[in-house]
Design a protein around this motif. Structure first.
Motif, PDB file in Angstrom:
ATOM      1  N   ASP A  10      -5.901  -2.779   4.187  1.00 62.63           N
ATOM      2  CA  ASP A  10      -5.466  -1.397   4.390  1.00 62.63           C
ATOM      3  C   ASP A  10      -4.070  -1.301   3.782  1.00 62.63           C
ATOM      4  OD1 ASP A  10      -4.258   0.928   5.389  1.00 62.63           O
ATOM      5  OD2 ASP A  10      -5.403   0.862   7.247  1.00 62.63           O
ATOM      6  N   ALA A  13      -1.625   1.490   6.149  1.00 61.06           N
ATOM      7  CA  ALA A  13      -1.223   1.352   7.555  1.00 61.06           C
ATOM      8  C   ALA A  13       0.239   0.904   7.640  1.00 61.06           C
ATOM      9  CB  ALA A  13      -2.120   0.332   8.254  1.00 61.06           C
ATOM     10  N   SER A  15       3.525  -0.780   9.810  1.00 62.15           N
ATOM     11  CA  SER A  15       3.587  -1.936  10.707  1.00 62.15           C
ATOM     12  C   SER A  15       3.344  -1.501  12.148  1.00 62.15           C
ATOM     13  CB  SER A  15       4.929  -2.659  10.568  1.00 62.15           C
ATOM     14  OG  SER A  15       5.973  -1.770  10.849  1.00 62.15           O
ATOM     15  N   ALA A  18      -0.626  -1.036  12.636  1.00 61.62           N
ATOM     16  CA  ALA A  18      -1.573  -2.099  12.261  1.00 61.62           C
ATOM     17  C   ALA A  18      -2.300  -2.703  13.459  1.00 61.62           C
ATOM     18  CB  ALA A  18      -0.852  -3.179  11.458  1.00 61.62           C
ATOM     19  N   VAL A  79      -2.447  -9.254  10.857  1.00 69.27           N
ATOM     20  CA  VAL A  79      -1.603  -8.111  11.193  1.00 69.27           C
ATOM     21  C   VAL A  79      -0.173  -8.514  10.873  1.00 69.27           C
ATOM     22  CG1 VAL A  79      -0.721  -6.662  13.068  1.00 69.27           C
ATOM     23  CG2 VAL A  79      -3.144  -7.260  13.002  1.00 69.27           C
ATOM     24  N   HIS A 160      -0.037  -4.233   5.629  1.00 71.47           N
ATOM     25  CA  HIS A 160       0.265  -4.739   6.975  1.00 71.47           C
ATOM     26  C   HIS A 160      -0.986  -5.124   7.742  1.00 71.47           C
ATOM     27  CE1 HIS A 160       3.906  -2.360   6.037  1.00 71.47           C
ATOM     28  NE2 HIS A 160       4.519  -3.289   6.720  1.00 71.47           N
ATOM     29  N   LEU A 161      -2.154  -4.950   7.120  1.00 72.31           N
ATOM     30  CA  LEU A 161      -3.399  -5.183   7.850  1.00 72.31           C
ATOM     31  C   LEU A 161      -4.489  -5.611   6.872  1.00 72.31           C
ATOM     32  CD1 LEU A 161      -5.072  -4.920  10.459  1.00 72.31           C
ATOM     33  CD2 LEU A 161      -5.311  -2.476   9.955  1.00 72.31           C
TER      34      LEU A 161
END
Ligand SMILES: [Zn+2]
Length: 195
Positions: A10, A13, A15, A18, A79, A160-161
């Protein structure tokens, strides 16, 4: 034989989002039987992940009955600010987000072109620590943060994800679209690689 992976990243997203998005997606994947609820030792590069569930075959193009016998067959969720990469090999080229000039990063023997790569390596290397180092384009002289450059073959994805499926057959496009929808319609990159 190496281990093959597919990572859905992703790229939008934040932080702050996430963790919540990861939990939502895991709830869906477990409820629909794509993965098992228990976290077990079934992924590389992390201590635990989720093994394929009873309906995992519906997520992939060509279900492999042998997958259950492969030790590294799980889903690992990352994450946190990460530069996801395709593992083996090199990014072949990168394109400026301003002027669309494409710079090859490897020569005809697939060896890295050091002087071009040198423009990017510090910025790529420090992105995960929270830096947004601008990289100057030799064609148009403008700068852009490294994560906005377009990497050939989706070699890098900055986000972040990420959801990494170890040794699963090719994910069905419909499944990947469903993923984006569950991520609030965020843009995703499907990165494939080998370790
Ligand atoms: Zn440019």
């Amino acid at each position: 034989m190496g281990d093959w992976f597919q990572t859905i990243v992703d790229t939008e997203a934040t932080s702050a989002e996430a963790q919540g998005l990861a939990a939502n997606v895991l709830d869906w994947l477990i409820a629909d039987g794509f993965i098992s609820a228990e976290r077990t030792d079934c992924v590389l590069g992390a201590d635990a992940g989720h093994a394929p569930g009873t309906r995992y075959g519906e997520a992939v193009e060509d279900p492999d009955p042998e997958l259950v016998n492969v030790w590294s067959n799980g889903l690992h969720v990352t994450v946190g600010r990460t530069v996801f990469d395709a593992g083996q090999g090199e990014p072949s080229a990168v394109t400026c987000p301003h002027c669309a000039a494409e710079m090859p990063l490897v020569d005809e023997h697939w060896s890295p072109i050091e002087e071009t790569w040198a423009r990017f390596e510090d910025a790529v290397g420090s992105w995960a620590e929270g830096h947004d180092e601008p990289v100057a384009c030799p064609s148009c002289d403008r700068t852009a943060p490294v994560h906005t450059w377009l990497w050939a073959d989706d070699y890098f994805a900055f986000g972040h994800l990420g959801f990494t499926f170890w040794n699963w057959p090719t994910l069905r496009p419909e499944f990947v679209v469903d993923f984006s929808r569950r991520l609030g319609g965020h843009r995703t990159v499907l990165l494939e690689g080998k370790l």
